[in-house]
Design a protein around this motif. Structure first.
Motif, mmCIF file in Angstrom:
data_model
loop_
_atom_site.group_PDB
_atom_site.id
_atom_site.type_symbol
_atom_site.label_atom_id
_atom_site.label_comp_id
_atom_site.label_asym_id
_atom_site.label_seq_id
_atom_site.Cartn_x
_atom_site.Cartn_y
_atom_site.Cartn_z
ATOM 1 N N VAL A 6 -3.326 -5.911 10.677
ATOM 2 C CA VAL A 6 -2.897 -5.129 9.525
ATOM 3 C C VAL A 6 -4.093 -4.429 8.897
ATOM 4 N N CYS A 7 -3.892 -3.173 8.510
ATOM 5 C CA CYS A 7 -4.844 -2.426 7.684
ATOM 6 C C CYS A 7 -4.194 -2.228 6.319
ATOM 7 N N SER A 8 -4.915 -2.561 5.254
ATOM 8 C CA SER A 8 -4.344 -2.523 3.906
ATOM 9 C C SER A 8 -5.050 -1.474 3.055
ATOM 10 N N LEU A 9 -4.288 -0.495 2.556
ATOM 11 C CA LEU A 9 -4.830 0.536 1.673
ATOM 12 C C LEU A 9 -4.341 0.298 0.247
ATOM 13 N N PHE A 10 -5.162 0.650 -0.729
ATOM 14 C CA PHE A 10 -4.846 0.365 -2.136
ATOM 15 C C PHE A 10 -4.498 -1.111 -2.273
ATOM 16 N N ALA A 11 -5.369 -1.953 -1.761
ATOM 17 C CA ALA A 11 -5.063 -3.381 -1.590
ATOM 18 C C ALA A 11 -4.932 -4.133 -2.900
ATOM 19 N N GLY A 12 -5.546 -3.626 -3.983
ATOM 20 C CA GLY A 12 -5.498 -4.355 -5.242
ATOM 21 C C GLY A 12 -6.121 -5.726 -5.073
ATOM 22 N N ILE A 13 -5.435 -6.742 -5.565
ATOM 23 C CA ILE A 13 -5.939 -8.114 -5.397
ATOM 24 C C ILE A 13 -5.406 -8.748 -4.115
ATOM 25 N N GLY A 14 -4.592 -7.996 -3.353
ATOM 26 C CA GLY A 14 -4.176 -8.487 -2.050
ATOM 27 C C GLY A 14 -2.820 -9.159 -1.993
ATOM 28 N N GLY A 15 -1.888 -8.757 -2.851
ATOM 29 C CA GLY A 15 -0.555 -9.370 -2.814
ATOM 30 C C GLY A 15 0.169 -9.120 -1.503
ATOM 31 N N VAL A 27 -5.268 -9.570 8.698
ATOM 32 C CA VAL A 27 -5.657 -8.378 7.950
ATOM 33 C C VAL A 27 -7.100 -8.061 8.338
ATOM 34 N N VAL A 28 -7.281 -7.005 9.119
ATOM 35 C CA VAL A 28 -8.603 -6.733 9.708
ATOM 36 C C VAL A 28 -9.464 -5.823 8.840
ATOM 37 N N TRP A 29 -8.836 -5.065 7.927
ATOM 38 C CA TRP A 29 -9.592 -4.110 7.114
ATOM 39 C C TRP A 29 -8.762 -3.760 5.890
ATOM 40 N N ALA A 30 -9.441 -3.637 4.756
ATOM 41 C CA ALA A 30 -8.742 -3.281 3.521
ATOM 42 C C ALA A 30 -9.608 -2.344 2.700
ATOM 43 N N ALA A 71 0.477 -0.325 2.411
ATOM 44 C CA ALA A 71 -0.076 0.320 1.223
ATOM 45 C C ALA A 71 0.882 0.226 0.045
ATOM 46 N N GLY A 72 0.398 -0.341 -1.046
ATOM 47 C CA GLY A 72 1.104 -0.269 -2.315
ATOM 48 C C GLY A 72 0.429 0.830 -3.119
ATOM 49 N N PHE A 73 0.729 2.075 -2.794
ATOM 50 C CA PHE A 73 -0.060 3.184 -3.334
ATOM 51 C C PHE A 73 0.201 3.399 -4.824
ATOM 52 N N PRO A 74 -0.743 4.038 -5.537
ATOM 53 C CA PRO A 74 -0.658 4.164 -6.997
ATOM 54 C C PRO A 74 0.693 4.688 -7.449
ATOM 55 N N CYS A 75 1.247 3.998 -8.468
ATOM 56 C CA CYS A 75 2.631 4.283 -8.856
ATOM 57 C C CYS A 75 2.759 5.001 -10.192
ATOM 58 N N GLN A 76 1.664 5.103 -10.965
ATOM 59 C CA GLN A 76 1.805 5.610 -12.330
ATOM 60 C C GLN A 76 2.414 7.006 -12.379
#
Length: 316
Positions: A6-15, A27-30, A71-76
């Protein structure tokens, strides 16, 4: 079978990353840009390579190969609580960074999480654009709008989850998890018999305390100050935990326990997001802890979706 990467973008704290790791993925890269969120991520995922730069500066060729892009991309910019400018907002445009990296790496699956309003934003044009961007890269798409309280977690947190597949048969087989009865309520998670640190309790001499004391008519609910006065939960289900808990401390939810009236702690916020007790914060400001809690995902909901990914991956 080798664990899928898994590659994680906008990882935040990693939920999202935690849900994948709990499900046997690697998870190989964040990537995460917020410095305090990075500290929390590294504290809890010491074995994952974390890139701490602006995602727009990431060279996709430098990312290790992976099977799933999450990716949990920015939601605002899409949220009813935000400015709702969508792709006209710089943060909304960061979605196209996901497409840039996805287009370069061509993962088998793309997993996206965002606010419930994503499908309705700009009369559906925003979601159509996301759908088209994925389709143009030969992905087949499934999505659901799900409230965490319908999946075993006592918090109203409605989010849009998108799962996109390169393989049509995998997409066709995929099914989002079915709703389940809620068996836990707020105080199955928050223990009122254990005294919190004194700093969390409202001073009995304060106006805030007097207002909240008068408002607490049902001690089995959770409360908070809002733009419309004091908000009270219903049916033992918490309202949505928001990132503004880190901006305005009086927006942190409040409970009455055996020792007084207090705000809930950051660890209790994590628990209401389905994080395990082993997940912890490093030495960062309290306001950052609360902000991170409001910005993350409900881990068990993501894990339920991943369970279905595991099923169809094994079939293939």
């Amino acid at each position: 079978m080798m664990p899928l990467k898994v590659c994680s973008l906008f990882a935040g704290i990693g939920g999202i990353d935690l849900a994948f790791k709990q499900s046997g993925f690697e998870v190989v890269w964040a990537n995460e840009f917020d410095k305090d969120a990075c500290k929390t991520y590294i504290h809890n995922f010491p074995d994952t390579l974390l890139s701490e730069c602006d995602i727009r500066k990431v060279n996709a060729k430098d990312i290790p190969d992976f099977d799933i892009l999450a990716a949990g991309f920015p939601c605002q910019s899409f949220s009813v609580c935000g400015n709702k400018k969508g792709f006209a907002d710089e943060r909304g445009n960061l979605f196209f960074e996901i497409m840039r990296i996805g287009g370069e790496k061509q993962p088998q699956i793309i997993f996206l999480e965002n606010v419930a309003n994503l499908t309705e934003h700009d009369n559906g044009k925003t979601f159509n654009r996301i759908h088209n961007e994925l389709s143009e890269r030969n992905y087949y798409i499934r999505y659901i709008i799900a409230d965490a309280c319908n999946y075993g977690i006592p918090q109203h947190r409605t989010r849009t989850y998108i799962v996109a597949f390169k393989d049509f048969d995998m997409c066709n087989k995929f099914q989002f998890p079915k709703e389940q009865p809620l068996e836990k309520h707020i105080f199955d998670i928050i223990d009122r018999s254990v005294k919190a640190d004194d700093s969390f309790y409202l001073s009995e001499n304060s106006l805030q305390y007097q207002k909240m004391k008068a408002a607490i008519t049902d001690e089995n609910q959770i409360y908070r100050f809002s733009d419309y006065g004091i908000q009270k939960s219903k049916d033992g289900i918490s309202f949505t935990l928001k990132a503004n808990m880190g901006t305005w401390h009086n927006r942190v939810p409040i409970v009455k326990d055996d020792f007084g009236i207090r705000t809930i702690t950051p660890k209790e916020c994590l628990a209401l997001q389905g994080f395990p007790k082993s997940f912890d914060f490093p030495d960062i400001p309290m306001k950052s802890m609360y902000k991170q809690c409001g910005n993350t995902v409900v881990v068990p909901v993501v894990k339920d979706i991943i369970r279905e990914l595991v099923r169809i991956a094994n079939d293939n």
